[in-house]
Scaffold this motif. Structure first.
Motif, PDB file in Angstrom:
ATOM      1  N   HIS A 105       0.784  -1.238   0.000  1.00 43.27           N
ATOM      2  CA  HIS A 105       0.000   0.000   0.000  1.00 43.27           C
ATOM      3  C   HIS A 105       0.818   1.292   0.000  1.00 43.27           C
ATOM      4  O   HIS A 105       0.274   2.352  -0.290  1.00 43.27           O
ATOM      5  N   HIS A 116       2.518   2.583  -4.474  1.00 38.59           N
ATOM      6  CA  HIS A 116       2.083   3.856  -5.048  1.00 38.59           C
ATOM      7  C   HIS A 116       3.114   4.973  -4.939  1.00 38.59           C
ATOM      8  O   HIS A 116       3.091   5.911  -5.733  1.00 38.59           O
ATOM      9  N   TRP A 166      -2.650  10.701  -2.105  1.00 35.89           N
ATOM     10  CA  TRP A 166      -2.390   9.257  -2.026  1.00 35.89           C
ATOM     11  C   TRP A 166      -3.537   8.512  -1.352  1.00 35.89           C
ATOM     12  O   TRP A 166      -3.826   7.359  -1.686  1.00 35.89           O
ATOM     13  N   THR A 225      -6.207   6.522  -3.326  1.00 35.03           N
ATOM     14  CA  THR A 225      -5.789   5.262  -3.952  1.00 35.03           C
ATOM     15  C   THR A 225      -6.072   4.084  -3.022  1.00 35.03           C
ATOM     16  O   THR A 225      -6.354   2.972  -3.484  1.00 35.03           O
ATOM     17  N   ASP A 240      -9.811   3.509  -3.291  1.00 33.97           N
ATOM     18  CA  ASP A 240     -10.124   2.847  -4.562  1.00 33.97           C
ATOM     19  C   ASP A 240      -9.771   1.367  -4.536  1.00 33.97           C
ATOM     20  O   ASP A 240     -10.351   0.570  -5.272  1.00 33.97           O
ATOM     21  N   ALA A 241      -8.817   1.016  -3.657  1.00 33.38           N
ATOM     22  CA  ALA A 241      -8.425  -0.392  -3.540  1.00 33.38           C
ATOM     23  C   ALA A 241      -9.413  -1.175  -2.684  1.00 33.38           C
ATOM     24  O   ALA A 241      -9.249  -2.389  -2.492  1.00 33.38           O
TER      25      ALA A 241
END
Length: 359
Positions: A37, A41, A59, A62, A65-66
């Motif tokens: 994680h 990214h 960040w 993201t 979104d995961a």
């Protein structure tokens, strides 16, 4: 700005992991979190490029979104903050951007624990394999965590005084089972109810304790041997993952908590909120309903802070509304009956959560 700040986050994060002195289980969790994680990214970004809080705020989506839950995102964020905090200490960053007020994490409404009714507790325990019936009773009757039940040994029980001693757990470090101290390294003692004592004695007659040797704390730790109450059919310490996917879920299905496995399905339905920890919550609810103090409950559960116990279970404290209505009704009844003032004994005041904490 020093030339060292050209170092990438990925490289510095690895240095941070290598220098960390946490336990083996936490170390594995840190490594997985950083790999999946953070490095995923941000690895190629130079530390100095993360100096702006907007870089951190960009960040966070993201992670959403995961599909990560809010609690997981908070854990990932805390680890990144620790890494960048270390970079500040090393003089590689002027300040930790994670500490900026402009950085906002997603929020979620914390779910209140809903303890199982006693009928469900009994039904699930009845659905466990016979060799683990007493294990389910121990989890409920003394509020033990699953790993503490798996690590419960003959020397941990004192039938004469009516106490058990929670000295260890069985836990997995990666895929390797080890003995370790209870969570938070908090050894504790818990009152042993008479009916549970009888159940454990009967279990010992039918399933004599088995000597099990496992490394202590880490896979290459010193071997330790204990006579365990509960072992699997191969006379080994229970594996949490195997037990939860098999014996525990079958017991849930037998009790009607989750549906039976559908034809052709490989696994039973997920039961995240109905893990074995539910027996521990049921223990807490029974004690609170009986008037036990938060302080005592915290000690029996092995919590490091009674405040955590209060925050977790405050909604389960007996409600004062019924006592309030009765007190006022009694006052009206006394007035209408012409009772003499100053002669009646006032009802005992209900204990507020703050008072319970201090008790």
């Amino acid at each position: 700005m020093p030339a060292e700040t050209k170092q990438t986050l990925g490289a510095y994060a690895q240095e941070w992991l290598d220098a960390n002195s946490v336990g083996p289980t936490t170390a594995l969790r840190y490594q997985a979190t950083v790999r999946n994680h953070i490095v995923e990214h941000l690895a190629r970004r130079e530390l100095r490029s993360l100096n702006q809080p907007s870089a951190i705020q960009g960040w966070i989506p993201t992670l959403q979104d995961a599909g990560l839950e809010v609690s997981t995102i908070e854990g990932v964020f805390d680890i990144l903050s620790s890494i960048l905090g270390a970079a500040v200490g090393d003089g590689l960053l002027p300040k930790n951007p994670c500490k900026a007020k402009s950085v906002k994490l997603p929020t979620a409404t914390k779910k209140k624990i809903i303890p199982w009714p006693l009928e469900r507790v009994r039904a699930v325990i009845a659905g466990l394999p016979k060799r683990f019936h007493a294990g389910g009773k121990l989890a409920f009757g003394c509020g033990l965590r699953q790993g503490e039940v798996f690590g419960f040994a003959v020397e941990d029980i004192d039938f004469k005084t009516g106490w058990i001693h929670v000295n260890r757990q069985v836990r997995l470090v990666g895929t390797k089972a080890v003995f370790a101290l209870p969570k938070g390294n908090k050894i504790r003692s818990v009152p042993l109810p008479a009916q549970l004592a009888a159940a454990l004695k009967a279990h010992m007659k039918e399933f004599p304790p088995v000597e099990v040797t496992l490394p202590w704390a880490k896979p290459d730790g010193e071997p330790k041997t204990f006579r365990l109450f509960f072992v699997d059919q191969k006379r080994r310490a229970y594996n949490r993952s195997v037990f939860n996917m098999g014996d525990w879920k079958r017991a849930l299905a037998a009790a009607g908590v989750i549906p039976p496995r559908e034809r052709g399905a490989r696994y039973l339905q997920a039961a995240r909120e109905d893990g074995m920890h539910a027996l521990r919550h049921a223990y807490a609810s029974v004690l609170l309903d009986a008037g036990e103090s938060i302080k005592a409950l915290s000690e029996y559960l092995g919590h490091s802070d009674p405040g955590f116990t209060l925050r977790t279970y405050t909604h389960l404290l007996p409600s004062s509304e019924t006592r309030t209505r009765k007190a006022i009704d009694d006052a009206f009844t006394e007035e209408s009956a012409g009772g003499a003032q100053g002669t009646s004994v006032p009802p005992a005041k209900p204990m507020c959560p703050q008072c319970a904490l201090a008790a």
